[in-house]
Design a protein around this motif. Structure first.
Motif, short mmCIF file in Angstrom:
data_model
loop_
_atom_site.label_atom_id
_atom_site.label_comp_id
_atom_site.label_asym_id
_atom_site.label_seq_id
_atom_site.Cartn_x
_atom_site.Cartn_y
_atom_site.Cartn_z
N TYR A 119 0.85 -1.19 0.00
CA TYR A 119 0.00 0.00 0.00
C TYR A 119 0.88 1.24 0.00
CZ TYR A 119 -3.36 3.48 1.59
OH TYR A 119 -4.14 4.59 1.71
N ILE A 120 0.59 2.18 -0.89
CA ILE A 120 1.40 3.38 -1.04
C ILE A 120 0.55 4.60 -0.68
CG2 ILE A 120 2.83 4.75 -2.61
CD1 ILE A 120 3.91 1.94 -2.12
N PRO A 121 0.68 5.15 0.52
CA PRO A 121 -0.07 6.35 0.88
C PRO A 121 0.64 7.61 0.41
CG PRO A 121 1.21 5.62 2.75
CD PRO A 121 1.49 4.64 1.63
N GLY A 122 -0.05 8.74 0.55
CA GLY A 122 0.57 10.03 0.27
C GLY A 122 0.14 10.62 -1.06
N ALA A 123 0.50 11.88 -1.28
CA ALA A 123 0.20 12.61 -2.51
C ALA A 123 1.37 12.47 -3.48
CB ALA A 123 -0.05 14.08 -2.19
#
Length: 815
Positions: free
Chosen positions: A166-170
């Protein structure tokens, strides 16, 4: 004689005849990765491993192949070699930026080259440039790894696939760091380096996988070998044994071999070859008998219910969490937090920590039974909430945090930076549930919290693992460990974390020593406090050995500690990490192995580039089950892996062999859209172009207010102050022990803040609180005074604000 070893769950892991990771059938040929050959030599509690990857160019133009793959998270990579035709090129270990520059220059000049880089403790990237048409190139990696041992069994675990994370962030606006399927974000600035494209299930023609483990008991009584998840065969020759995978196995899950034998307390000293007055030691100490009583506990249980936990993993996670709740007694307090993109608590439990009576435990288990997998893995928020709940624990209570997850997140560094210091204030245990678990990250969390990391690869393994965790949740048998050396001097700053002694788990510690008269006759004494408050010690005489793996394994562990300190804010360590890596010849995230040929074989460099897709991990839910589908599956893209070859995508898309790229000039496919129905030829990878294949929390932006550095730790400082005031009437020895423990936590907080002179000075003095002659009243008053100032004054008694510093160098993964 050849006899089979029965798999723990044959029905779940028997290979499908036409499934696997490997050659992508197209008009132009196959994907480059042709074979993976793993050979391990196990001697006692150490394994030496050679990994050989075979790449072949089926195209009519020079090729550059990229492969993102896993290795054991505690392994020390010490050798790298490229072989092509009759040429053998030994790799050199260099600073990462220099290694990349050497590789890029050689490839642009038409010479063969290969580079190996570490992205995470268990994720690596190999690039092989200028493979000429029809040629096969072999890349060899040499590594050494320790085998964890507990309850009479050692475990050899070798990962075979990088699971989607999972890759969070903007998304960031600058150039991408790699060629993966997810864009770099503010939370995971190297996301594009850890997200290889993923093959759809059932893809034919797997990579030719060969895995052999040669077991030498090294004088130990080897009673049993058990294979998990794979079908293997055993060949016995006297005391030694060889275990081989059956042909046709797939690169979609970890290989796990458990060896049952009785370990013992030992001290091994390995002198350096060039300078015999210095060397490396490895100490193993078996724990004492467990007492019948224990202190009351405050336990916070975190359960990951994100999409990647679908299927058998969610079932196992619910069972594990319920077992943990059932182990609590009426004197304990607890909280249960389940999380995906949000954090939830059982509705009928009180806020804060609830008493572990029958009614509350039943309500918690009832809540756990209803949980299903969904959403993204936003791990940072529940960790912060759990530490806040544990921050107000009384000194006499054991503070415990248990995390049940697969650990498949990409923002490991961000999480360590935000909560790494706080983890030292609780006992942190992690339960990793997956057949391709993120063991490196879960092990780092447990190490920072002086706890244990238990890995569960199947439901059959769950009961055994939970017995271990049940003991871990209890107070350790021996704490406040220290080493005293005889006949040698220990090198300051080189000794790995001592931690605590738990039931069934030996203490393993290593470091560097110096000895003018050699290491003969040397001994180490381990001292600590037993659970009943009485002094405990064990003296171990040393044995001189020539096993070079001891030095490599220590160097990898030492580098990992330096990297963790770097991650939580101690940026000045970068040069020390590079120097240590180069000095001891062990790969880390700041260095890289590069092998460059002198012969020009491809004028103008490679004309085609391929990123090797990987298998979806065994046991993960396939597309079509939205509640359980990992978000990163929807983001996988084969288009990114064929950069620079639009004509290939256009020609292959019509045949159904490749998905994810429109014909030139056509409309772009929608990211995360439904998976097309099966075509006559199997789909190669999950569709969606990389620029749209991101995963980030809705509404999260890159612009955030910058808080004062102390804001993040002020609640913990206040909790420490409350504990001191509550303990003012306790006996002097107990108060001195409390101050010594507090010193270790304050030192971690100072590192987290990027430097704080007063906290660092106080922490250093408190570390000596239990030494004879310590000034208890003075230390106590000074500690209360500073903590009061830091919690009440936003500037904090000389608090060090982190100045804005211009970035003079690019991040190490982008150089």
């Amino acid at each position: 004689m050849t006899v089979p070893i029965t798999s723990l769950k044959p029905d779940e892991c028997r290979p499908l005849p036409d499934a696997g990771l490997g050659a992508l059938s197209t008009e132009r040929g196959n994907l480059p990765l042709q074979s993976v050959d793993v050979t391990a030599d196990v001697a006692g509690l150490i394994a030496g491993v050679e990994v050989v990857q075979g790449f072949r160019n089926p195209y009519d133009v020079p090729l550059e192949a990229t492969y993102i793959f896993p290795l054991p998270d505690r392994a020390a990579v010490t050798g790298f070699r490229m072989e092509a035709e009759d040429r053998v090129i030994e790799g050199l270990l260099k600073e990462r930026g220099q290694a990349r520059a050497d590789y890029d220059r050689a490839v642009s000049e038409g010479r063969r080259a290969a580079i190996a880089e570490e992205e995470r403790p268990d994720v690596f990237t190999i690039r092989v440039g200028n493979i000429v048409p029809g040629e096969k190139v072999l890349v060899r990696l040499t590594l050494s790894q320790p085998l964890p041992y507990e309850d009479g069994a050692a475990t050899f675990r070798f990962p075979l696939v990088v699971a989607p994370r999972y890759i969070p962030g903007a998304p960031l606006g600058d150039d991408q760091a790699g060629d993966g399927t997810a864009p770099d974000t503010d939370a995971v600035p190297d996301a594009s380096r850890i997200t290889p494209p993923v093959l759809l299930p059932g893809f034919p023609n797997p990579v030719d996988l060969s895995l052999t483990v040669n077991v030498d008991p090294a004088g130990l009584d080897l009673r049993e070998m058990r294979s998990s998840l794979h079908v293997v065969r055993e060949e016995r020759t006297g005391e030694a044994a060889t275990v081989r995978l059956d042909p046709g196995e797939r690169l979609d899950r970890d290989f796990i071999l458990r060896l049952s034998f009785a370990a013992s307390t030992s001290l091994v000293l390995v002198p350096d070859e060039q300078e015999r007055s210095a060397g490396t030691f490895s100490l193993t100490v078996m724990p004492p008998e467990a007492p019948q009583t224990r202190a009351p506990r405050d336990v916070v249980l975190l359960l990951d219910r994100s999409g990647s936990m679908g299927g058998w993993k969610m079932v196992a996670a619910r069972r594990a969490a319920a077992r943990i709740v059932d182990t609590l007694t009426s004197g304990d307090r607890f909280a249960v937090l389940s999380f995906d993109s949000v954090v939830e608590r059982p509705e009928r439990l009180p806020e804060g920590l609830a008493e572990a009576n029958d009614r509350n435990r039943y309500r918690a288990v009832e809540h756990l039974a209803r949980l299903e997998a969904r959403g993204g893995t936003e791990l940072l928020a529940p960790l912060e909430q759990a530490l806040r709940l544990l921050g107000g624990a009384e000194p006499a209570r054991e503070r415990v945090l248990v995390l049940v997850t697969d650990g498949q997140v990409g923002n490991e560094d961000q999480i360590l930076e935000r909560v790494g210091a706080g983890l030292s204030g609780a006992r942190v245990h992690t339960v990793g549930i997956d057949r391709a678990v993120n063991a490196g990250f879960l092990g780092r969390l447990a190490m920072l919290g002086a706890g244990r990391c238990e890995l569960v690869e199947s439901e059959d393994r769950l009961d055994e693992a939970m017995e271990h965790i049940h003991r871990r949740i209890g107070a350790p048998l021996v704490t406040d460990l220290a080493l005293k050396a005889e006949g040698v001097d220990l090198v300051a700053g080189s000794v790995t974390r001592l931690g605590s002694l738990f039931s069934g788990v030996p203490l393993t510690v290593s470091g560097r020593y110096s000895a003018q008269a050699g290491a003969d006759g040397a001994a180490l004494t381990v001292r600590g406090l037993a659970a009943d408050g009485q002094p405990w010690e064990r003296r171990v005489a040393g044995t001189v050995s020539a096993n070079a793996a001891v030095r490599a394994i220590w160097a990898r562990a030492h580098l990992r500690e330096l990297e963790d300190r770097y991650a939580v804010g101690e940026r000045s360590l970068e040069q020390a990490i590079v120097d240590t890596s180069l000095k001891y010849g062990v790969l880390c995230r700041f260095t890289a192995f590069v092998a460059v040929d002198t012969k020009v074989v491809a004028e103008g460099g490679p004309q085609h580039r391929v990123v090797q897709p990987v298998e979806p991990p065994s046991g993960w839910e396939p597309p079509g089950a939205p509640a359980a589908m990992p978000m990163s599956f929807a983001a996988g893209a084969v288009a990114a892996s064929f950069g620079g070859a639009p004509e290939m995508l256009a020609s292959d898309a019509g045949g159904g062999a490749v998905s994810g790229g429109p014909a030139p000039g056509g409309p772009p496919p929608v990211a995360g859209g439904p998976v097309p129905p099966p075509a006559p030829a199997p789909m190669a990878a999950y569709p969606a172009p990389r620029p749209r294949g991101r995963m980030f929390a809705p509404g999260r932006g890159s612009a955030r207010p910058v808080p004062h550095p102390l804001d993040a730790v002020r609640p913990q400082l206040a909790a420490e102050l409350d504990r001191l005031r509550a303990a003012e009437s306790l006996p002097a020895p107990v108060r001195l022990s409390l101050l010594a423990d507090l010193g270790s936590r304050l030192a971690a907080l100072a590192v987290y803040l990027g430097g704080h002179a007063e906290l660092s000075a106080l922490a250093a003095d408190l570390a000596e609180a239990e030494r004879p002659g310590a000034d208890l009243p003075g230390l106590w008053e000074r500690t209360v005074r500073l903590l009061t100032a830091l919690t009440e004054d936003p500037g904090g008694a000389g608090a060090a604000r982190r100045p804005e510093q211009p970035r003079t160098r690019r991040a190490f993964w982008k150089r």
